[in-house]
Design an enzyme around this catalytic site. Structure first.
Site: not given
Ligand code: NAP
Ligand code: G4F
Length: 334
Positions: A123, A125, A147
């Site tokens: 990701s 992220e 996460y």
């Protein structure tokens, strides 16, 4: 006929990937975890063409068993606790599933289906407090949530298994991708669903957090093609998949409300409960490597994505026989 194995079939990407692989002539095997209220709605239209099995990223033995039983040619590990906000409330669970779950899958593949090609759903992220803009495969990671931290672990586990055991393991660093099948907790779908609810008189306002956060938003249907292409290349590698454009949450709201002839400023309010302890302020990906090496290009642009999502949430309500009470329906829907 090649066999593809998908974890995370009940999620957004699982349903689009299964559709894509079935269209390409694959046998698709998909794993669901046990739930008291199983929800197969995202893939109900293709369920009869999929071989279903049970397993959980928390349970090593279940993963070994399904790898052993199906001996897939390709494994797509899409399962995760994928909601960033929730990861602050459930950091240990997120680490277990989204992080360590990747190693459990890699071990199951290594020991029970060693010739399978492996895709890990990494990701953007992971870039978090971005070191540079745009972000590429070489940009250092600085995750800003449990996460993001777990995804960094999963990414490096994938690279490590490739280097240690010569496994065909790829990490797809995907930027945000959305669709009418996106979960209602994510900001894009929350906005499109509220716009439709406001038009149909079910709601009067939309409470959001940080309106200035910027994301590189693409269409999930485009992004699953990238996952498949990574596993067809001669050599395993890591790839950024993104549109190369960035917009704010505020801009998403503006276009979504304009679609129904309304001004977002009349309906959007800011509620601090939607702010996060640490925020990712800006994401913008450079997918040149995927374009040059895999020939991957996105087809849906930002405006097209917002309109697709708003229209789908409007249509869902129209099918139920309700009529609009505010704003105007887009041409073609009216
Ligand atoms: P999603 O809609 O949240 O789906 C997540 C899937 O994981 C669901 O099928 C869920 O099953 C399953 N799952 C959760 N915990 C599990 C467990 N312990 N064992 C087995 N399955 C479990 O996510 P998505 O948007 O499709 O994203 C797919 C993957 O890409 C995720 O790994 C996500 O982190 C990653 N990703 C997504 C984006 C994006 O913008 N969408 C961007 C980059 C990376 P249940 O229905 O049982 O909960
Ligand atoms: O839609 P979001 O929750 O997505 P986020 O945090 O970017 O994560 C998604 O994309 C990642 C890829 O970069 C995936 F890995 C991950 O699994 C997931 O799919 O939030 C987007 C932005 C954030 O900055 C958030 O603070 O929108 C902001 N936001 C503002 N108000 C809100 C809200 N987000 C949510 N969910 N709800 C709000 O009310």
């Amino acid at each position: 006929m090649k066999t593809a194995f998908i974890t995370g079939i009940t999620g957004q990407d699982g349903s689009y990937l299964a559709e894509h692989l079935l269209d390409l002539g694959y046998k698709v095997v998909a794993m669901m975890r046990r739930s008291a209220t199983p929800d197969t709605s995202r893939f109900a239209h293709i369920e009869d063409r999929i071989t279903m099995c049970h397993g959980d990223l928390m349970d090593q033995s279940s993963l070994m068993r399904v790898m052993d039983e199906f001996k897939p040619d390709e494994v797509y590990n899409l399962a995760a606790q994928s909601f960033v906000h929730a990861s602050f409330h459930e950091p240990i669970h997120t680490g277990e599933v989204t992080g360590l779950g990747v190693t459990r899958m890699l071990e199951a593949v290594r020991l029970s289906a060693p010739n399978a090609r492996f895709y890990q759903a990494s990701s953007s992220e992971m870039f978090g407090d971005v070191f540079e803009t745009p972000q590429t495969e070489r940009t250092p990671f600085h995750p800003r949530s449990p996460y993001g931290v777990a995804k960094v672990y999963g990414h490096w586990a994938t690279v490590n298994y490739r280097e240690s055991y010569d496994m065909f393991a790829c990490s797809g660093i995907l930027f945000n991708h959305e669709s009418p099948r996106r979960g209602l907790e994510f900001v894009t779908r929350k906005i499109s669903d509220h716009v439709a609810a406001i038009v149909f008189g079910e709601k009067d306002q939309l409470a959001l957090g940080n309106l200035d956060a910027r994301r590189d938003w693409g269409f999930a249907g485009d992004y699953v093609r990238g996952m498949h292409l990574m596993l067809q290349h001669d050599t395993p590698d890591d790839y950024v998949i993104s549109t190369g454009t960035t917009q704010s949450v505020r801009e998403f709201c503006k276009i979504a409300f304009e679609r129904v002839g309304l001004n977002y400023e009349d309906f959007v309010v800011v509620d601090p409960k939607f702010f996060r302890p640490a925020e990712v302020e800006l994401l913008l990906g450079d997918a040149s490597k995927a374009k040059d090496t895999l020939g991957w290009v996105p087809e849906v642009d930002f405006q097209g994505l917002v309109e697709m999502m708003v229209d789908a949430d409007l249509k869902r309500r129209m099918v139920m026989g309700n009529g609009p009470t505010r704003g105007s329906l887009p041409e073609g829907l009216a």
